[in-house]
Design an enzyme around this catalytic site. Structure first.
Site, mmCIF file in Angstrom:
data_model
loop_
_atom_site.group_PDB
_atom_site.id
_atom_site.type_symbol
_atom_site.label_atom_id
_atom_site.label_comp_id
_atom_site.label_asym_id
_atom_site.label_seq_id
_atom_site.Cartn_x
_atom_site.Cartn_y
_atom_site.Cartn_z
ATOM 1 N N GLY A 33 0.822 -1.211 0.000
ATOM 2 C CA GLY A 33 0.000 0.000 0.000
ATOM 3 C C GLY A 33 0.854 1.257 0.000
ATOM 4 N N HIS A 34 1.888 1.268 0.843
ATOM 5 C CA HIS A 34 2.820 2.404 0.829
ATOM 6 C C HIS A 34 3.482 2.552 -0.543
ATOM 7 C CE1 HIS A 34 3.137 1.514 5.328
ATOM 8 N NE2 HIS A 34 2.747 2.768 5.288
ATOM 9 N N LYS A 146 -7.596 3.958 3.054
ATOM 10 C CA LYS A 146 -7.882 3.068 4.181
ATOM 11 C C LYS A 146 -8.093 3.888 5.455
ATOM 12 C CE LYS A 146 -4.671 0.813 6.438
ATOM 13 N NZ LYS A 146 -4.902 1.175 7.881
#
Length: 279
Positions: A33-34, A146
């Site tokens: 995700g990063h 998120k």
């Protein structure tokens, strides 16, 4: 790739950069995700800066600051592969030197949901993000959906304080079974990891109802709770259907909204969200 520990190093580098700068603030222990945030920043800017800083101000006294996963060398290898130009990895005293007292409070928007469950959390987030923006001076900064309330809080912050940074929100990256990527997933036992995808399944059930025309916010919340109730290992903190601009709970979903939840699996607290009509 330059790795800087001091503010003066970042400012010296920044003074020689031409073109646009994209910035990805992280607490490290990077996951896919990063890296998606970094790749988006790489595509849209001439230079990319990533910060790695586990921010003590956003952790409560009984939260997981001390055990939050850290592996700087692993993170640096990953970022080298993504052609990041600068990594800012300061010590705590560099960001909060002795005598530091100033904090940034975004008001009611930061007191709901995560702010209610974790008092002072968004004050800590807003303070460190403001300081990082002042140090890096990016044109764009990248955050994942998120942490949807965090995106809303930071957009409010830059609007209220007239900080000239475009906030780019990137869709949540998920594991194949739907679990949102998170550094805290490493805490989960094998049995807890098996249960964890129920969080997204619950959100997906409610989102499907919304897509079918359901606009009663409480019915959407109930759909989430009903799915989570199937998993006895889960302990629900909150389920929310909130205005996407103010994070106030809705009675009727007649505007862009954020469907979100927080729940405990053992000693691990996980959050997730879905967007309802948000561009």
């Amino acid at each position: 790739m330059l790795v800087a520990e001091r503010i003066e190093q970042v400012r010296a580098w920044r003074g020689h950069v031409e073109g646009s700068v994209g910035f990805v603030p992280t607490m490290g222990y990077l996951h896919v995700g990063h890296l998606e945030l970094v790749r988006r920043a790489r595509r849209e800017n001439d230079a990319v800066v990533v910060s790695i800083f586990v921010n003590p101000l956003q952790f409560g006294p009984h939260e997981d600051f001390a055990r939050y996963p850290r592996d700087l060398q692993r993170d640096l290898r990953l970022l080298q592969g993504e052609r990041v130009n600068l990594v800012f990895a300061p010590e705590i005293a560099e960001i909060y030197p002795p005598g530091f007292t100033t904090q940034v409070d975004v008001g009611p928007i930061g007191e709901r949901l995560e702010g209610a469950s974790r008092p002072g959390h968004f004050r800590g987030v807003a303070t460190v993000v403001t300081k990082l923006f002042m140090i890096v001076q990016p044109h764009r900064a990248y955050f994942g959906w998120k942490d949807a309330q965090q995106v809303v809080v930071i957009r409010k912050l830059v609007a209220d304080l007239a900080i000239p940074v475009e906030i780019v929100a990137v869709p949540t990256v998920r594991e194949p079974d739907g679990l949102a990527c998170s550094s805290r997933n490493v805490y989960l036992s094998p049995e807890e990891r098996r249960v964890a995808p129920a969080l997204y399944a619950a959100l997906a059930r409610a989102r499907a109802l919304w897509q079918e025309g359901e606009r009663d916010a409480e019915r959407l919340r109930q759909a989430v709770r009903a799915r989570l109730a199937d998993e006895p290992l889960l302990r629900v903190d909150y389920v929310s259907v909130a205005d996407a601009a103010t994070m106030e709970e809705l009675v009727v979903v007649d505007r862009p909204a954020i469907l979100s939840l927080a729940a405990w699996l053992g000693t691990t607290r996980l959050i997730d969200s879905e967007l309802l009509g948000v561009e």
